[in-house]
Structures are given as structure tokens and as C-alpha cells.
Design an enzyme around this catalytic site. Structure first.
Site, PDB file in Angstrom:
ATOM      1  N   HIS A 100       0.801  -1.227   0.000  1.00 17.58           N
ATOM      2  CA  HIS A 100       0.000   0.000   0.000  1.00 17.58           C
ATOM      3  C   HIS A 100       0.832   1.275   0.000  1.00 17.58           C
ATOM      4  O   HIS A 100       0.273   2.365  -0.152  1.00 17.58           O
ATOM      5  CB  HIS A 100      -0.981  -0.001   1.181  1.00 17.58           C
ATOM      6  CG  HIS A 100      -2.307   0.614   0.845  1.00 17.58           C
ATOM      7  ND1 HIS A 100      -3.439   0.446   1.609  1.00 17.58           N
ATOM      8  CD2 HIS A 100      -2.702   1.413  -0.188  1.00 17.58           C
ATOM      9  CE1 HIS A 100      -4.450   1.104   1.079  1.00 17.58           C
ATOM     10  NE2 HIS A 100      -4.030   1.708  -0.016  1.00 17.58           N
ATOM     11  N   ASP A 123      -9.847  -0.419   3.957  1.00 21.70           N
ATOM     12  CA  ASP A 123      -8.647  -0.977   4.587  1.00 21.70           C
ATOM     13  C   ASP A 123      -8.944  -1.360   6.037  1.00 21.70           C
ATOM     14  O   ASP A 123      -9.725  -0.693   6.716  1.00 21.70           O
ATOM     15  CB  ASP A 123      -7.539   0.086   4.563  1.00 21.70           C
ATOM     16  CG  ASP A 123      -6.142  -0.475   4.689  1.00 21.70           C
ATOM     17  OD1 ASP A 123      -5.955  -1.475   5.399  1.00 21.70           O
ATOM     18  OD2 ASP A 123      -5.213   0.105   4.088  1.00 21.70           O
ATOM     19  N   HIS A 125      -6.635  -1.075   8.138  1.00 24.87           N
ATOM     20  CA  HIS A 125      -5.721  -0.188   8.848  1.00 24.87           C
ATOM     21  C   HIS A 125      -5.932   1.261   8.408  1.00 24.87           C
ATOM     22  O   HIS A 125      -6.501   1.513   7.352  1.00 24.87           O
ATOM     23  CB  HIS A 125      -4.273  -0.606   8.573  1.00 24.87           C
ATOM     24  CG  HIS A 125      -4.018  -2.062   8.807  1.00 24.87           C
ATOM     25  ND1 HIS A 125      -4.166  -3.015   7.804  1.00 24.87           N
ATOM     26  CD2 HIS A 125      -3.649  -2.730   9.928  1.00 24.87           C
ATOM     27  CE1 HIS A 125      -3.897  -4.210   8.307  1.00 24.87           C
ATOM     28  NE2 HIS A 125      -3.583  -4.078   9.589  1.00 24.87           N
ATOM     29  N   ASP A 127      -3.271   3.433   7.984  1.00 22.56           N
ATOM     30  CA  ASP A 127      -2.106   3.873   7.208  1.00 22.56           C
ATOM     31  C   ASP A 127      -1.829   5.353   7.433  1.00 22.56           C
ATOM     32  O   ASP A 127      -1.477   6.091   6.507  1.00 22.56           O
ATOM     33  CB  ASP A 127      -2.293   3.564   5.717  1.00 22.56           C
ATOM     34  CG  ASP A 127      -2.367   2.064   5.448  1.00 22.56           C
ATOM     35  OD1 ASP A 127      -2.005   1.276   6.346  1.00 22.56           O
ATOM     36  OD2 ASP A 127      -2.784   1.672   4.344  1.00 22.56           O
ATOM     37  N   HIS A 140       4.263   1.299   4.082  1.00 21.55           N
ATOM     38  CA  HIS A 140       2.879   1.025   3.665  1.00 21.55           C
ATOM     39  C   HIS A 140       1.876   1.435   4.738  1.00 21.55           C
ATOM     40  O   HIS A 140       0.692   1.596   4.440  1.00 21.55           O
ATOM     41  CB  HIS A 140       2.689  -0.441   3.251  1.00 21.55           C
ATOM     42  CG  HIS A 140       2.611  -1.435   4.368  1.00 21.55           C
ATOM     43  ND1 HIS A 140       1.978  -2.651   4.230  1.00 21.55           N
ATOM     44  CD2 HIS A 140       3.095  -1.418   5.631  1.00 21.55           C
ATOM     45  CE1 HIS A 140       2.065  -3.340   5.356  1.00 21.55           C
ATOM     46  NE2 HIS A 140       2.744  -2.625   6.210  1.00 21.55           N
ATOM     47  N   ASP A 227      -7.457  -1.920  -0.236  1.00 18.22           N
ATOM     48  CA  ASP A 227      -6.526  -2.902   0.311  1.00 18.22           C
ATOM     49  C   ASP A 227      -7.317  -4.176   0.574  1.00 18.22           C
ATOM     50  O   ASP A 227      -8.334  -4.145   1.278  1.00 18.22           O
ATOM     51  CB  ASP A 227      -5.930  -2.352   1.612  1.00 18.22           C
ATOM     52  CG  ASP A 227      -4.807  -3.206   2.172  1.00 18.22           C
ATOM     53  OD1 ASP A 227      -4.878  -4.442   2.056  1.00 18.22           O
ATOM     54  OD2 ASP A 227      -3.870  -2.636   2.772  1.00 18.22           O
ATOM     55  N   ASP A 229      -6.834  -6.465   2.517  1.00 17.10           N
ATOM     56  CA  ASP A 229      -6.974  -6.851   3.921  1.00 17.10           C
ATOM     57  C   ASP A 229      -8.161  -6.163   4.592  1.00 17.10           C
ATOM     58  O   ASP A 229      -8.471  -6.445   5.751  1.00 17.10           O
ATOM     59  CB  ASP A 229      -5.673  -6.650   4.708  1.00 17.10           C
ATOM     60  CG  ASP A 229      -5.326  -5.195   5.021  1.00 17.10           C
ATOM     61  OD1 ASP A 229      -6.217  -4.339   5.062  1.00 17.10           O
ATOM     62  OD2 ASP A 229      -4.127  -4.934   5.256  1.00 17.10           O
ATOM     63  N   GLU A 272      -2.058  -4.990  -2.056  1.00 19.18           N
ATOM     64  CA  GLU A 272      -1.700  -5.949  -1.001  1.00 19.18           C
ATOM     65  C   GLU A 272      -2.122  -7.392  -1.302  1.00 19.18           C
ATOM     66  O   GLU A 272      -2.332  -8.189  -0.382  1.00 19.18           O
ATOM     67  CB  GLU A 272      -2.244  -5.500   0.368  1.00 19.18           C
ATOM     68  CG  GLU A 272      -1.641  -4.196   0.890  1.00 19.18           C
ATOM     69  CD  GLU A 272      -0.251  -4.340   1.488  1.00 19.18           C
ATOM     70  OE1 GLU A 272       0.285  -5.463   1.522  1.00 19.18           O
ATOM     71  OE2 GLU A 272       0.305  -3.302   1.920  1.00 19.18           O
TER      72      GLU A 272
END
Length: 300
Positions: A100, A123, A125, A127, A140, A227, A229, A272
């Protein structure tokens, strides 16, 4: 969504995170028949190949708080130039990744063509770390902060301008693992975050209605940075930083379908995908299926 011609760009970036294999993500997505699906949906598609990225074995890690900073800056500059040239040709940039950190380059390339761009960050996360707050030093986990103008100047000023996007035009969807520094920055900037709590409580339909309203309010373009994830690891196992309790396969499709109906996207990236950690290319196939929904594929 208008059937603007699409240009696929591969970004085999694996310098921004700590687990090898994500550099093969663009190949895995291509192998899952991304281009043929888009063509079946009526789009004219070109694949302009991959940005060249040095292997971690060939270079020094550098500052442990900002690992591979110089190399990431250089390849994100190249990606930015490539994406920008696609936009100049009136085509839709669709970037396959790659970790990412590549979003720093993608967003730099598209945002220069808009006065006020909206951003959907799908995402697990945030980031939103910087070199000072990151527990790992992996870039990332800093890419959204950089795009908002926060972080190392070498990254923030890629393509010669900053910030690329504004916090009031940014929405994070699916967050369920945030570091302390990220939580502070979210509160400080007032970024709208739909965590898994909101998705569970409100439902994905209402979340997307609100998210679309935010990113399309007084904006002249919208970028999707997805992303894999963000999805639950049961549906997308081939990612480097899986977090249980994520967005379901069907919720993800609904989100993409609603973006297609809104007709607001002007660029997108899917990041990702790590085939080494995957099962029978499942995660790349999910990425391609979600692209189908983004570009207008329907059940009926």
C-alpha cells in the site's frame, strides 16, 4: 459509470512492508483474468505493464524508521508520472499492487488533475503513521498520512505539491486495527472513519450512502484505494497483514456496486495481494470480482 477506456498499470512494490511476495500481486491479478472481465463489460482496456521496482536484496534498508525511503520515493515518482499520463489521455487509471505504499504514487498522479479530490480508503488499517509514530518503520502504514501532507518531506512532496487530498474529503472504511498515533491523527484532522463497529451496527448500505456523500461533496474526482486486507481473511487470505473480523465478501460487493451506481470514481487501485500467502489465487480472484462490481457488473 461512464465507460471511459481503462489503462492497467502494475506496481510490483514490496519495499513498503515486511513480508515478501506482494510484488507478485499484479501478476496474480492479471492471471485471474482482470482484463478479459473488464472487456466483457464493454470497456476498452490496455495494459501498459509494470513499474520497475528494485528488490529488497539489492538495496540497503536505510533508516529503520522509514525503511527503503529513497527507493520508495523514486518508484512512487515513476508511478505518479505514469498515472498522470494516463489521466492526460482521458483514460481511467487502474493500478494493481503491490504493497500500500504505492498509493503515495497513485494518488500523487491523479490528484494533480483535480482541484479537490475525494478519497475512499478501504482498509483494515488507517495507514496514518509517520516515521515518528510507526511501530515497524514500514512505509505502507504511512501512505494515507503522506497523501494528506503529513510525514517525511521526501514522500509528502512527491510530484512537487502537497497535500494531495484533504481530510474532509477522505473516508476510511473497514478499519479495525489502528495504532495510538493514528487514532490521535484521526481525532486531530476529523477524518471520517467507518470502523467494523459502524459497519456491523449500521449496515454496509448506510455506510456507503454516507461515505459517497462525503467524498462527492464539492469534489471533482474520487479515487478508490482498496486494500484486500479490508476483507475478512476467510475471504481474502493472501494479504500480508490480515486482521480477523473484517468486511465480508458480499458486503464488499455491495460497497463496490454502490460506487458503480453513484458513478463518481475517476481512478482506482487494488493493493496488497500476496500470492505466497494465498490459497489457489483466491485473493486475486476476489480482487477481480470486486473490480467487476466497481465497473458495473450486476447479478441481473
Amino acid at each position: 459509470m461512464e465507460k471511459k477506456p481503462i489503462s492497467i498499470i502494475g506496481m510490483p512494490m514490496d519495499l513498503g512492508q515486511g513480508r515478501r511476495g506482494v510484488d507478485m500481486g499484479p501478476s496474480a491479478i492479471r492471471y485471474a483474468s482482470a482484463q478479459s472481465l473488464l472487456e466483457e463489460l464493454g470497456y476498452e482496456v490496455e495494459d501498459i505493464g509494470d513499474i520497475s521496482v528494485p528488490s529488497p536484496e539489492s538495496i540497503q534498508i536505510g533508516n529503520p524508521k522509514l525503511k527503503y525511503l529513497t527507493e520508495i520515493k523514486d518508484v512512487c515518482e515513476k508511478l505518479s508520472e505514469t498515472v498522470s499520463s494516463v489521466v492526460e489521455r482521458k483514460r481511467f487509471p487502474l493500478v494493481f499492487g503491490g504493497d500500500h505504499s504505492m498509493a503515495i504514487g497513485t494518488i500523487a498522479g491523479v490528484a494533480k488533475h483535480y482541484n479537490n479530490m475525494g478519497l475512499i480508503w478501504f482498509d483494515a488499517h488507517g495507514d496514518l503513521n509517520t516515521g515518528k509514530t510507526s511501530p515497524s518503520g514500514n512505509i505502507h502504514g504511512m501512505s494515507l498520512a503522506v497523501s494528506l501532507g503529513i510525514g517525511d518531506p521526501d514522500l509528502v512532496n512527491i510530484s512537487g505539491y502537497a497535500p494531495k487530498v484533504r481530510p474532509e474529503n477522505t473516508v476510511i472504511i473497514g478499519a479495525r486495527e489502528l495504532d495510538p498515533g493514528e487514532k490521535e491523527l484521526i481525532a486531530q484532522l476529523g477524518i471520517k472513519v467507518f470502523t467494523m463497529h459502524e459497519i456491523d451496527r449500521l449496515g454496509m448500505g448506510r455506510v456507503m450512502d454516507e461515505a459517497i456523500g462525503i467524498v462527492s461533496h464539492d469534489t471533482d474526482g474520487v479515487h478508490l484505494s482498496l486494500d484486500l486486507d479490508g476483507l475478512d481473511p476467510k475471504d481474502a487470505p493472501g494479504v500480508g497483514t490480515p486482521v480477523p473480523g473484517g468486511i465480508t465478501y458480499r458486503e464488499s460487493h455491495l460497497a463496490m456496486e454502490m460506487l458503480a451506481e453513484a458513478g463518481i470514481l475517476t481512478s482506482a487501485e487494488f493493493v496488497e495481494v500476496n500470492p505466497i500467502l494465498d490459497r489457489e489465487n483466491q485473493t486475486a480472484k476476489v480482487a477481480v470480482a470486486l473490480m467487476g462490481s466497481v465497473f458495473g457488473q450486476k447479478v441481473l
